[in-house]
Design a protein around this motif. Structure first.
Motif, mmCIF file in Angstrom:
data_model
loop_
_atom_site.group_PDB
_atom_site.id
_atom_site.type_symbol
_atom_site.label_atom_id
_atom_site.label_comp_id
_atom_site.label_asym_id
_atom_site.label_seq_id
_atom_site.Cartn_x
_atom_site.Cartn_y
_atom_site.Cartn_z
ATOM 1 N N PRO A 204 98.925 -21.097 7.285
ATOM 2 C CA PRO A 204 98.756 -22.506 6.948
ATOM 3 C C PRO A 204 99.467 -22.444 5.451
ATOM 4 N N ASN A 205 99.912 -23.972 4.867
ATOM 5 C CA ASN A 205 100.432 -23.871 3.722
ATOM 6 C C ASN A 205 99.637 -23.573 2.735
ATOM 7 N N ASN A 206 100.371 -23.824 1.048
ATOM 8 C CA ASN A 206 99.549 -22.607 -0.173
ATOM 9 C C ASN A 206 98.480 -21.362 0.031
ATOM 10 N N GLN B 77 89.045 -19.701 -8.316
ATOM 11 C CA GLN B 77 88.273 -20.820 -7.387
ATOM 12 C C GLN B 77 87.568 -21.715 -7.385
ATOM 13 N N GLN B 78 87.700 -22.160 -8.584
ATOM 14 C CA GLN B 78 87.419 -23.843 -8.233
ATOM 15 C C GLN B 78 89.268 -24.662 -7.420
ATOM 16 N N LYS C 37 97.827 -27.484 -12.164
ATOM 17 C CA LYS C 37 97.201 -29.221 -10.947
ATOM 18 C C LYS C 37 96.275 -28.410 -10.009
ATOM 19 N N GLN C 38 95.395 -29.222 -9.518
ATOM 20 C CA GLN C 38 94.087 -28.893 -9.305
ATOM 21 C C GLN C 38 93.835 -29.599 -7.075
ATOM 22 N N TYR C 39 93.578 -28.927 -6.623
ATOM 23 C CA TYR C 39 93.575 -28.698 -5.774
ATOM 24 C C TYR C 39 92.130 -28.872 -4.865
ATOM 25 N N SER C 40 92.066 -29.391 -3.638
ATOM 26 C CA SER C 40 90.817 -29.291 -2.775
ATOM 27 C C SER C 40 90.844 -28.648 -1.171
ATOM 28 N N LEU C 41 90.180 -28.201 -0.931
ATOM 29 C CA LEU C 41 89.502 -27.844 0.957
ATOM 30 C C LEU C 41 88.899 -28.799 1.629
ATOM 31 N N LYS C 42 89.480 -29.189 2.616
ATOM 32 C CA LYS C 42 89.721 -29.985 3.875
ATOM 33 C C LYS C 42 89.852 -29.622 4.964
ATOM 34 N N GLU C 43 89.171 -29.838 5.332
ATOM 35 C CA GLU C 43 88.772 -28.838 7.107
ATOM 36 C C GLU C 43 90.082 -27.460 7.250
ATOM 37 N N ASP C 44 89.554 -26.559 5.832
ATOM 38 C CA ASP C 44 90.104 -25.388 5.884
ATOM 39 C C ASP C 44 91.714 -25.227 5.622
ATOM 40 N N ILE D 108 94.097 -26.611 2.222
ATOM 41 C CA ILE D 108 94.236 -27.121 0.570
ATOM 42 C C ILE D 108 95.300 -28.627 0.774
ATOM 43 N N ILE D 109 94.680 -29.323 -0.075
ATOM 44 C CA ILE D 109 95.413 -29.936 -0.720
ATOM 45 C C ILE D 109 95.753 -30.531 -2.038
ATOM 46 N N GLU D 110 96.700 -31.035 -1.898
ATOM 47 C CA GLU D 110 96.543 -31.292 -3.746
ATOM 48 C C GLU D 110 96.306 -32.756 -3.931
ATOM 49 N N ASN D 111 95.449 -33.019 -5.198
ATOM 50 C CA ASN D 111 94.524 -34.127 -5.245
ATOM 51 C C ASN D 111 95.876 -34.966 -6.366
#
Length: 184
Positions: A138-140, A163-164, A172-179, A181-184
């Motif tokens: 997967p990406n990233n 871990q955050q 840069k800040q990312y979040s986890l969506k459906e396994d 990683i997406i850049e906020n």
């Protein structure tokens, strides 16, 4: 007049080479290969006919890129990386089409890694030196080992996320969506 550089001891049979690409000694580019602009193809490399390489790609020494490999923009391929394109090879027996292996934008592959045919490595992913890639990545994400295993999430800049899902280097800040990683 060609718009790219090829060393006098390189064999460049393709006419599909982008501007400002550099092809060094003992590289061999077959006639059907497509290479984008601003690429750097190092010594002792081989690029087969059904290969498409995007812009700003670095291919280090000792890499052979076989039919069916697709490499998107800004990819780094370390020395002696191995690609395969046939899961059941036999001498003088060829499949009607070779499996497609895709390296998406900004992928980095470490030295001596092996990429098994038919897999996709997602944007900004990294594969560590000496790893064996046997499935899609997967990406990233960062993968290494034999077989390569998931070792963490990485920023677009290449640093490992905490871990955050934050990058302490570029912020840069990312979040986890459906396994994923997406850049906020």
């Amino acid at each position: 007049m060609k718009k790219y550089f090829s060393h006098p001891q390189a064999i460049v049979e393709s006419e599909n080479i982008g501007a400002n690409t550099r092809i060094w000694a003992f590289a061999h580019i077959l006639p059907g290969a497509v290479l984008g602009e601003d690429c750097n193809v190092n010594d002792h490399t081989f690029v087969e006919n059904d290969v498409i390489i995007g812009n700003n790609v670095t291919v280090k020494s000792g890499v052979y890129i076989w039919d069916g490999v697709r490499i998107q923009d800004n990819v780094f391929i370390g020395p002696n990386v191995t690609f395969t394109n046939d899961l059941r090879p036999r001498s003088k027996q060829y499949p009607s089409t070779f499996l497609k292996t895709i390296l998406e934008e900004w992928v980095s592959i470490g030295a001596n890694a092996t990429i098994i045919a038919g897999n996709t490595i997602g944007k900004y992913a990294m594969v560590g030196a000496g790893s064996l890639v046997t499935k899609n990545i997967p990406n990233n994400t960062l993968w290494y080992g034999n077989p390569a295993k998931f070792k963490g999430y990485i920023c677009n800049c290449g640093e490992k996320l905490n871990q955050q899902f934050s990058c302490l280097v570029c912020g840069k800040q990312y979040s986890l969506k459906e396994d994923n990683i997406i850049e906020n």
